[in-house]
Design a protein around this motif. Structure first.
Motif, PDB file in Angstrom:
ATOM      1  N   LEU A   1      -5.878   7.563  -5.378  1.00 22.50           N
ATOM      2  CA  LEU A   1      -5.722   6.333  -4.610  1.00 22.50           C
ATOM      3  C   LEU A   1      -7.070   5.905  -4.056  1.00 22.50           C
ATOM      4  O   LEU A   1      -7.916   6.752  -3.732  1.00 22.50           O
TER       5      LEU A   1
ATOM      6  N   ARG B   1       0.834  -1.210   0.000  1.00 21.43           N
ATOM      7  CA  ARG B   1       0.000   0.000   0.000  1.00 21.43           C
ATOM      8  C   ARG B   1       0.866   1.256   0.000  1.00 21.43           C
ATOM      9  O   ARG B   1       0.548   2.247  -0.668  1.00 21.43           O
TER      10      ARG B   1
ATOM     11  N   LYS C   1       2.204   1.831  -3.448  1.00 20.53           N
ATOM     12  CA  LYS C   1       1.209   2.487  -4.313  1.00 20.53           C
ATOM     13  C   LYS C   1       1.225   3.993  -4.084  1.00 20.53           C
ATOM     14  O   LYS C   1       1.152   4.776  -5.042  1.00 20.53           O
TER      15      LYS C   1
END
Length: 486
Positions: A226, A206, A209
């Motif tokens: 996101l 995460r 990202k």
């Protein structure tokens, strides 16, 4: 060290520490339970020996006699030996009544006193020996035993039964538990490594990202977003990131728009100044080379004066606009009669209106108080009325005034060419002209009048609104708030 390994170590340390604490607690509790169960079992054996193999009889002379049933004791000894349990019967602290060759241990004076008070002594590890030869170290054994007192009817201690099991037997149980617990902990540690890796991988994935999205924004891509599941702090960070990219996108668009405005402003300003400068330059060259007839020289000079005034007015209006926009102009607001100003403005523009075939009408009360800066109020009314004259031919310009709720309301309406919705969005921009064909008209040629009006109204804390329809005309509404507290 990469974050995934840091997270793995952190999770593994936490899991391992938790497992170690649980394992130690489990082993301690299990060990305690084994001792408790062993002692309870040994106490049960002692109670059976006491009730089945020991008797206390009172003689004719009243003296009590303590006797043992040797046969039953031997049978019990044989049965208990198969379970690696030994028992000894003491009549005093150092005297063994049964068996002669059995397991014997020393009873301390403090323990004997506790026995006399009726307490049962429990010992985890007691060193004893086999047989009467205490010097033979090889016969020593460690036992887990209990000491149970036996009393006669008068409450006198007559015997103590010691029942014990080999410590080695319990140690075997402890060793098995430790071994099994070690295997469980080892398996749990391996499982903890796997879980730590999965958790660390999930979190770092995460974060990766977010890092990739940050790189995209750094490269100028403001459309990246996101996914926000609204579950934890990382989702909160993703939400903040999305808000940041949205703000950056809006800022970037605003910068582009302002840059476009700047370029348009420079082009418009250059265009507005180029026309009068070209005219002046041409006339000066004509005068220098005697290319202008004598009878036209006075007219040429007048034209140059007009063009020069136009340039001065253009520069002054630009400076005025920037001062107003940046708040450099200090308003000196007072309460005065707005109707007097309206009549003066109408009189000043009457000749210009007549040249376009227009009529200016004024409607309102005899007096209308307004709280504003007098000079700027005149400038606002003059700019809007002049703008109405510019875009109206053979029409009527109507100036009306009235009192509103804690405010003064003025309207300038015309039935000129009007504007569509797209033009209405841009009329407050500098150098914007709703009718491009009138770029070089005599009045309002700079395109700054309405931009100045909007800035001055904001400085006054008022509002300016406009309603317009193509070929129907336009209506400007000005609202000046009263002085606070009145």
């Amino acid at each position: 060290m990469k974050l995934i390994y840091q997270q793995m170590i952190a999770f593994f340390v936490v899991i391992t520490a938790l497992l170690a604490i649980l394992g130690f607690s489990f082993f301690h509790v299990t060990k305690t339970l084994i001792y408790e169960n062993t002692w309870n079992q040994l106490e049960g054996y002692a109670y059976s020996l006491k009730t089945q193999s020991m008797t206390i009889e009172r003689g004719a002379n009243g003296k009590q006699t303590f006797t043992l049933d040797i046969g039953k004791l031997q049978t019990s000894e044989l049965l208990l030996r198969n379970q690696q349990v030994h028992f000894t019967i003491y009549t005093t602290r150092n005297k063994v009544m049964y068996p002669d060759q059995g397991y014997q241990s020393t009873i301390s004076t403090s323990d004997w006193k506790k026995l006399e008070s009726g307490q049962i002594i429990r010992r985890k590890s007691d060193l004893g020996w086999r047989g009467p030869d205490k010097a033979k170290v090889q016969n020593q054994q460690r036992m887990t035993d209990i000491l149970a007192p036996c009393f006669d009817q008068s409450g006198q201690l007559v015997a103590v039964i010691s029942v014990g099991a080999k410590v080695s037997s319990l140690q075997e149980s402890f060793t098995k538990i430790q071994r099994n617990l070690f295997y469980v902990l080892l398996f749990s540690a391996l499982l903890g490594v796997a879980i730590s890796y999965l958790l660390a991988h999930y979190i770092t994935k995460r974060i990766s990202k977010l890092r990739n999205a940050t790189r995209a924004v750094a490269n100028g891509d403001f459309d990246v977003t996101l996914v926000d599941h609204k579950r934890d702090e990382l989702d909160d960070l993703a939400n903040d990131f999305n808000q940041m990219t949205s703000s950056l996108k809006q800022s970037n668009e605003e910068i582009s728009r302002q840059e476009q405005k700047r370029r348009q402003f420079m082009a418009d300003a250059a265009h507005e100044m180029r026309t009068p400068l070209t005219t002046i330059n041409g006339l000066l060259e004509g005068l220098a080379y005697d290319a202008i007839p004598e009878e036209s020289k006075e007219k040429s000079i007048e034209l140059m004066r007009n063009e020069t005034r136009r340039l001065i007015r253009l520069v002054n209006e630009n400076l005025d606009y920037e001062k107003i926009r940046s708040g450099q102009i200090e308003l000196r607001r007072t309460t005065f009669d707005a109707m007097n100003v309206i009549h003066n403005v109408a009189a000043q523009l009457k000749k210009k209106a007549q040249s376009a075939g227009d009529t200016i009408e004024v409607a309102g009360p005899t007096k209308l108080p307004v709280f504003a800066d007098y000079d700027r109020f005149v400038q606002i009314m003059f700019n809007i009325t002049q703008n109405a004259v510019q875009f109206t031919t053979n029409g009527v310009i109507r100036i009306s005034a009235e009192r509103g709720y804690k405010s003064s309301i003025l309207r300038i309406a015309d039935n000129g060419i009007g504007m569509d919705d797209e033009q209405l969005k841009n009329i407050w921009e500098r150098y914007y002209k709703a009718d491009a064909s009138r770029r070089n008209t005599k009045y309002g040629e700079s395109g700054l009048g309405l931009a100045i009006v909007q800035q001055l109204m904001e400085q006054h804390g008022g509002k300016v609104e406009v309603i317009s329809k193509p070929n129907k005309g336009s209506t400007f509404t000005l609202i000046f708030p009263d002085e606070k507290g009145k």
